[in-house]
Design an enzyme around this catalytic site. Sequence first.
Site, PDB file in Angstrom:
ATOM      1  N   ASP A 166      50.440  23.138  -2.445  1.00 27.37           N
ATOM      2  CA  ASP A 166      51.288  22.718  -1.440  1.00 27.37           C
ATOM      3  C   ASP A 166      52.703  23.439  -1.341  1.00 27.37           C
ATOM      4  O   ASP A 166      53.021  23.926  -2.551  1.00 27.37           O
ATOM      5  CB  ASP A 166      51.618  21.437  -1.737  1.00 27.37           C
ATOM      6  N   ASP A 203      41.135  14.354   8.441  1.00 30.70           N
ATOM      7  CA  ASP A 203      41.871  13.192   7.643  1.00 30.70           C
ATOM      8  C   ASP A 203      41.401  12.089   8.242  1.00 30.70           C
ATOM      9  O   ASP A 203      41.444  11.586   9.215  1.00 30.70           O
ATOM     10  CB  ASP A 203      43.201  13.171   7.350  1.00 30.70           C
TER      11      ASP A 203
END
Lengths: 251, 195
Positions: A11, A130
Amino acid sequence: MLAKRIIPCLDIKDGRTVKGINFVDIRDAGDPVALGALYSRQGADELVFLDITATHEGRKTLVELVKKIAQHINIPFTVGGGIDELKDVEALLAAGADKVSVNSSALKRPGFIDEIAHNFGAQVVVCAIDAKPDNAGWTCYVSGGRIPTDKKLFDWAKEAESRGAGEILFTSMNHDGVKRGFACEALARLSDSLRIPVIASGGAGSMQHFEDAFINGKADAALAATLFHFKELEISSLKKYLAERGIVVRL
Amino acid sequence: MKVAIVKYNAGNIFSVEYALKRIGCSAVVTDDHELLRAADKVIFPGVGEASTSMRYLRRHGLDTLIGSLKQPVLGVCIGLQLMCRHSEEGNVACLGIFDEQVKRFRSAVLKVPHMGWNTLQPEKDSPLFAGVPKDAYVYYVHSYYAAVGEHTVATTDYVQPFSAALHKDNFYALQFHPEKSAAVGERILQNFLNL
């Protein structure tokens, strides 16, 4: 034989790695290039850099970062996070990224997948999804899993494939972060219904979970973030474990 | 040493430039005929569609130029396919440096594109693979392949064995991406520069 891939995900915020603790092998765990290079040395097959910066300034930093990564990393890497225009894709590829991952932008405007595939080739497009199950089946979410859509996982994955996606990166939201293993049943169904590779994401907590994702989930690749960042699992040990169990990996 | 990378309408060209930089070699990316002819080594990389790429090469006279080069030339990925006789992708006549045919993978079981790390089997001695162990992993992304033929120097098995590498005279070609194949890929690029 084609090897199953292990993919660490980093990230990125304002050009720096977030999360992750200090590794003895590198001076600065916040430096995405150093961390990526370390994973590469440990045997990572690809890397994913997920930009969580929301600002325009941060975006420019991302292109500069991608250039640095391309200069130092000798394995394929994907960049994702908030990519919603063809010119973003062009800038990232020109900076040296091999693939881009799209998620919310593709769900909001599915034609974006066609545009990227048409201009740069299907191999460039990783469609990240997702999803979580509810009464109506598996529902796809946008905006980092905050907002449900009317798209269903298996239909959307199929549509993404027919629009030109080169890979599907499926994260089971209920499994993500709880370290109890990947969503193998949904993974296997996805893998059986698609002709493009499927990357498993969300739920890795042990080496056994990766084995399950490849055997029961029929995944082509498996992605994890925190497990690697917090040194709970080293990639080289994981690959050795998988090889001992007859799974083809690049050692 | 002067290394030139052929600039044309294909993607991924800059990845090769970055990879050369990592092993300490700076290359020029160009479609200038004189610069390409004057280079010590020429690399013809890329990811793209065969018929579109061939049209572009013809329009810019790069088709005849590449075929007439005398220095070592290295085709990578679609570069390899364009150096063959014919490609099924867009049903197009290619440069014909290698006599091999380019076909699409057809499989009821295996996924297409062939994407990821697969092993390399040397079939003949080639200076490109000096110091590269047997069954070394290299990185692939492709839906079309060159069949195995007389110029095949290494194969990889996916659906069936196909040409991982070709060699004829001063022309070399790789179906995989050495620029993304970790240390093995860097060794192969270095071997090409050492020719």
